[in-house]
Motif scaffolding. Structure first.
Motif, PDB file in Angstrom:
ATOM      1  N   GLY A  54       2.139   3.449  -8.061  1.00  0.00           N
ATOM      2  CA  GLY A  54       1.863   2.276  -8.858  1.00  0.00           C
ATOM      3  C   GLY A  54       2.498   1.687  -7.926  1.00  0.00           C
ATOM      4  N   SER A  55       4.135   1.918  -7.868  1.00  0.00           N
ATOM      5  CA  SER A  55       4.918   1.013  -7.339  1.00  0.00           C
ATOM      6  C   SER A  55       4.709   0.578  -5.766  1.00  0.00           C
ATOM      7  CB  SER A  55       6.393   1.774  -7.635  1.00  0.00           C
ATOM      8  OG  SER A  55       7.244   0.366  -6.946  1.00  0.00           O
ATOM      9  N   ALA A  56       4.226   1.978  -5.122  1.00  0.00           N
ATOM     10  CA  ALA A  56       3.724   1.813  -3.941  1.00  0.00           C
ATOM     11  C   ALA A  56       2.900   0.981  -2.922  1.00  0.00           C
ATOM     12  CB  ALA A  56       3.793   2.834  -3.055  1.00  0.00           C
ATOM     13  N   VAL A  57       1.627   1.343  -4.298  1.00  0.00           N
ATOM     14  CA  VAL A  57       0.343   0.827  -4.067  1.00  0.00           C
ATOM     15  C   VAL A  57       0.349  -0.237  -4.144  1.00  0.00           C
ATOM     16  CG1 VAL A  57      -2.100   1.269  -3.603  1.00  0.00           C
ATOM     17  CG2 VAL A  57      -0.193   3.392  -3.235  1.00  0.00           C
ATOM     18  N   GLY A  58       0.419  -1.102  -3.564  1.00  0.00           N
ATOM     19  CA  GLY A  58      -0.202  -3.065  -3.934  1.00  0.00           C
ATOM     20  C   GLY A  58      -0.668  -3.602  -2.687  1.00  0.00           C
ATOM     21  N   LEU A  59      -0.322  -5.312  -2.648  1.00  0.00           N
ATOM     22  CA  LEU A  59      -0.121  -5.949  -1.880  1.00  0.00           C
ATOM     23  C   LEU A  59      -0.677  -5.803  -0.379  1.00  0.00           C
ATOM     24  CD1 LEU A  59       0.449  -9.395  -3.563  1.00  0.00           C
ATOM     25  CD2 LEU A  59      -1.356  -8.988  -3.213  1.00  0.00           C
ATOM     26  N   GLY A  60       0.706  -4.757  -0.446  1.00  0.00           N
ATOM     27  CA  GLY A  60       1.236  -3.990   1.229  1.00  0.00           C
ATOM     28  C   GLY A  60       0.369  -3.238   1.321  1.00  0.00           C
ATOM     29  N   ASN A  61      -0.463  -2.408   0.744  1.00  0.00           N
ATOM     30  CA  ASN A  61      -1.648  -1.830   1.276  1.00  0.00           C
ATOM     31  C   ASN A  61      -2.821  -2.260   1.323  1.00  0.00           C
ATOM     32  OD1 ASN A  61      -0.454  -0.175  -0.576  1.00  0.00           O
ATOM     33  ND2 ASN A  61      -0.549   1.309  -0.003  1.00  0.00           N
ATOM     34  N   MET A  62      -3.260  -3.328   0.314  1.00  0.00           N
ATOM     35  CA  MET A  62      -4.200  -4.117   0.722  1.00  0.00           C
ATOM     36  C   MET A  62      -4.454  -5.498   1.142  1.00  0.00           C
ATOM     37  SD  MET A  62      -5.930  -2.165  -2.619  1.00  0.00           S
ATOM     38  CE  MET A  62      -7.661  -3.580  -2.461  1.00  0.00           C
ATOM     39  N   VAL A 100      13.875 -12.102  -6.037  1.00  0.00           N
ATOM     40  CA  VAL A 100      13.643 -12.788  -5.313  1.00  0.00           C
ATOM     41  C   VAL A 100      11.751 -12.614  -4.884  1.00  0.00           C
ATOM     42  CG1 VAL A 100      14.131 -14.159  -3.582  1.00  0.00           C
ATOM     43  CG2 VAL A 100      15.616 -14.045  -4.619  1.00  0.00           C
ATOM     44  N   ILE A 101      11.733 -11.173  -4.144  1.00  0.00           N
ATOM     45  CA  ILE A 101      10.690 -10.692  -4.192  1.00  0.00           C
ATOM     46  C   ILE A 101       9.645 -10.746  -4.828  1.00  0.00           C
ATOM     47  CG2 ILE A 101       9.744  -8.226  -3.128  1.00  0.00           C
ATOM     48  CD1 ILE A 101      11.704  -7.260  -2.071  1.00  0.00           C
ATOM     49  N   PHE A 102       9.860 -10.348  -6.241  1.00  0.00           N
ATOM     50  CA  PHE A 102       9.288 -10.248  -7.721  1.00  0.00           C
ATOM     51  C   PHE A 102       8.955 -12.187  -8.042  1.00  0.00           C
ATOM     52  CE2 PHE A 102       8.649 -11.203 -12.208  1.00  0.00           C
ATOM     53  CZ  PHE A 102       7.694 -10.615 -12.844  1.00  0.00           C
ATOM     54  N   PHE A 155       8.272   0.415   4.540  1.00  0.00           N
ATOM     55  CA  PHE A 155      10.006   0.224   3.461  1.00  0.00           C
ATOM     56  C   PHE A 155       8.947  -0.988   2.631  1.00  0.00           C
ATOM     57  CE2 PHE A 155      14.337  -0.303   6.132  1.00  0.00           C
ATOM     58  CZ  PHE A 155      14.392   0.700   6.967  1.00  0.00           C
ATOM     59  N   PHE A 156       8.533  -1.683   3.414  1.00  0.00           N
ATOM     60  CA  PHE A 156       7.425  -2.629   2.476  1.00  0.00           C
ATOM     61  C   PHE A 156       6.522  -1.291   0.725  1.00  0.00           C
ATOM     62  CE2 PHE A 156       4.788  -5.596   0.134  1.00  0.00           C
ATOM     63  CZ  PHE A 156       5.100  -6.851  -0.004  1.00  0.00           C
ATOM     64  N   SER A 157       6.273  -0.960   2.255  1.00  0.00           N
ATOM     65  CA  SER A 157       4.854  -0.560   1.426  1.00  0.00           C
ATOM     66  C   SER A 157       5.646   0.880   0.537  1.00  0.00           C
ATOM     67  CB  SER A 157       3.707   0.448   2.335  1.00  0.00           C
ATOM     68  OG  SER A 157       2.770   0.637   1.835  1.00  0.00           O
ATOM     69  N   LEU A 158       6.340   1.646   0.877  1.00  0.00           N
ATOM     70  CA  LEU A 158       7.146   1.932  -0.108  1.00  0.00           C
ATOM     71  C   LEU A 158       8.401   1.276  -1.321  1.00  0.00           C
ATOM     72  CD1 LEU A 158       7.687   5.458   1.127  1.00  0.00           C
ATOM     73  CD2 LEU A 158       6.175   5.139   0.341  1.00  0.00           C
ATOM     74  N   SER A 159       8.399   0.171  -1.678  1.00  0.00           N
ATOM     75  CA  SER A 159       8.817  -0.078  -2.186  1.00  0.00           C
ATOM     76  C   SER A 159      10.777   0.226  -2.400  1.00  0.00           C
ATOM     77  CB  SER A 159       8.280  -0.202  -3.534  1.00  0.00           C
ATOM     78  OG  SER A 159       7.485   0.004  -3.783  1.00  0.00           O
ATOM     79  N   GLY A 198      14.713  -0.594  -0.853  1.00  0.00           N
ATOM     80  CA  GLY A 198      15.532  -1.303  -0.577  1.00  0.00           C
ATOM     81  C   GLY A 198      16.019  -2.135  -1.484  1.00  0.00           C
ATOM     82  N   CYS A 199      15.109  -1.841  -2.714  1.00  0.00           N
ATOM     83  CA  CYS A 199      16.217  -3.362  -3.269  1.00  0.00           C
ATOM     84  C   CYS A 199      16.301  -2.370  -4.923  1.00  0.00           C
ATOM     85  CB  CYS A 199      15.120  -4.453  -3.966  1.00  0.00           C
ATOM     86  SG  CYS A 199      13.295  -3.841  -4.038  1.00  0.00           S
ATOM     87  N   GLY A 200      16.239  -0.678  -4.556  1.00  0.00           N
ATOM     88  CA  GLY A 200      16.628  -0.447  -5.802  1.00  0.00           C
ATOM     89  C   GLY A 200      15.346  -0.043  -6.717  1.00  0.00           C
TER      90      GLY A 200
END
Ligand code: TRP
Length: 450
Positions: A19-27, A99-101, A225-229, A231-233
């Motif tokens: 759920g964390s990984a799949v998001g706006l990054g994928n779609m 910030v990303i949130f 990176f973005f898609s697998l969430s 770099g920000c823990g």
């Protein structure tokens, strides 16, 4: 501290991480990057980056999180080798997530608005492509519509996180992730039956190697990176809610596989339609909000497909924003000893300020520039080009060089329970120690000059 933490079930952990990984990054991000960067060649590079870079970083975050049994600050503060100096990287990860949130909620808010439009069958057949494009800029550039979308998205995220690790995050993920999968597959199957859609599939799956340039490579890495969430823990608190009996390696491979599958299926739901209607696949970030609504307005049954698509977009975005908020909530609960409710409230206040500024930077505040970027762009560039890369670098160096090898192997094999994976774990360790730091450093420098 680690004893009385809530724990995910094994399937719950996988669904939460997916759920964390799949998001706006994928779609949203993946399809437009594929469109801009020439289709299959980009996908091929993306696969390489996932396997050699993103997966090892994911593995590092996961094993550190479970080993420490805490949020990302606790990881760098409490694990052997960590402490005084390292803990600042943990804090940096919390700030990055915040910030990303904040800006992720702005884009999430647009999906709320577009879902409302789709529910009212608002993409009219009579409208031209330019008019539908105009609809987006006047929505995003306004004041109330995007702020209301932002607030609704933000409050929904907070409500899930507030309900707790098992009752909120796990339950939501377990229900919506499988549903999401069927919706996106359904759309893809339908779209592929449209006349002319075959060209879209060809574009997605037959590579043109002349399209591979350094910039394509950098984009493919950034996207992985973005898609697998990373770099920000983000993965650390989720892993800390995993049981010691669960296999970190298979959960990580599973998450990366699901993430990749979603990206490809979303590509198959979008590109064939783009080709069937003869519109430009390379329209960039506006692909999902401008090009697609135009296609929906022309497609048989497009009104319903639009509703399904924006429900999927919204739900995918929500499970991701939940994971970003949890990074900060876990930090406040564990380090400042706040209750979950108070932690959520503190974040609501901080992120509302950043998010409102980001929202308005498409409209009334569009003239406010930080080094020639709008506030939204500055938040995006600062996090994706600098903070996330720094976070990922700190993570792999800590996992590969600072954490003792015995701890590393013990955690990856769940204290020998999965000793049959020892060879794979050694390959992962090699990638984490040598390949990942060098490549991340290279992207970091490229990001700073480029
Ligand atoms: N991976 C999510 C997506 O694809 C976004 C996301 C969640 C994210 N957590 C993150 C991106 C942490 C960067 C860092 O939409």
């Amino acid at each position: 501290m680690a004893q009385n933490r809530e724990k995910f079930s094994s399937f719950g952990a996988l669904m939460a991480m997916a759920g964390s990984a799949v998001g706006l990054g994928n779609m949203w991000r993946f399809p437009y990057l594929v469109g801009e960067r020439g289709g299959a060649a980009f996908i091929l590079l993306y696969l390489v980056c996932m396997l050699l870079l993103a997966l090892p970083i994911f593995l590092s975050e996961s094993l550190l999180g479970r080993r420490a049994g805490s949020n990302c600050f606790g990881v760098f503060k409490n694990l052997p080798g960590g402490g005084k100096r390292w803990k600042w990287f943990g804090l940096l990860a919390v700030v990055t997530s915040m910030v990303i949130f904040s800006y992720y909620c702005v884009i999430g808010g647009w999906s709320v608005q577009y879902l409302l439009k789709a529910l009212g069958f608002g993409f009219s057949k009579a409208a031209s492509q330019a008019e539908i494009g105009e609809m987006f800029s006047s929505m995003a550039g306004g004041v109330w519509a995007p702020l209301i979308g932002f607030a609704l998205f933000f409050i929904s995220t907070a409500a899930i996180v507030q309900s707790g690790v098992k009752k909120g995050i796990e339950r939501f993920g377990k229900v919506v992730m499988p549903a999401l999968f069927f919706i996106v597959i359904g759309i893809a199957v339908y779209v592929c039956t449209l006349p002319g859609s075959l060209d879209g599939l060809r574009y997605l799956f037959i590579p043109d190697f002349s399209k591979i340039t350094a910039a394509t490579f950098a984009d493919a890495m950034g996207q992985s990176f973005f898609s697998l969430s990373l770099g920000c823990g983000c993965i650390m608190p989720y892993s800390s809610y995993m049981n010691r009996d669960d296999n970190i390696l298979s959960h990580s491979v599973g998450t990366a596989g699901i993430d990749l599958l979603f990206a490809l299926v979303a590509g198959c739901a979008i590109m064939p339609a783009v080709f069937a209607f003869g519109v430009n696949p390379g329209s960039g970030p506006s692909l999902v909000y401008e090009t697609l609504p135009f296609i929906f307005s022309r497609m048989p049954g497009g009104g319903f497909i639009a509703i399904l698509f924006f429900v999927a977009l919204l739900v995918a975005a929500l499970t991701s924003s939940v994971s970003m908020m949890e990074v900060v909530v876990a930090f406040f609960i564990e380090e400042a000893r706040l209750s979950r409710g108070k932690a959520v409230a503190v974040i609501l206040v901080i992120c509302c300020v950043i998010g409102t500024l980001c929202t308005l930077s498409f409209g009334p505040l569009s003239d406010v520039k930080i080094f020639s970027y709008t506030i939204f762009e500055a938040c995006d560039k600062l996090t994706s080009n600098i903070l996330m890369t720094a976070g990922a670098l700190a993570t792999v160096i800590f996992a590969g060089w600072i954490l003792p090898k015995a701890d590393f192997m013990d955690e990856l094999t769940s204290s020998g329970k999965y000793s049959s994976t020892a060879t794979l774990c050694s390959i992962a360790r090699f990638l984490i120690r040598y390949v990942a730091p060098v490549v991340i450093l290279a992207i970091f420098v490229m990001g700073l000059i480029g």
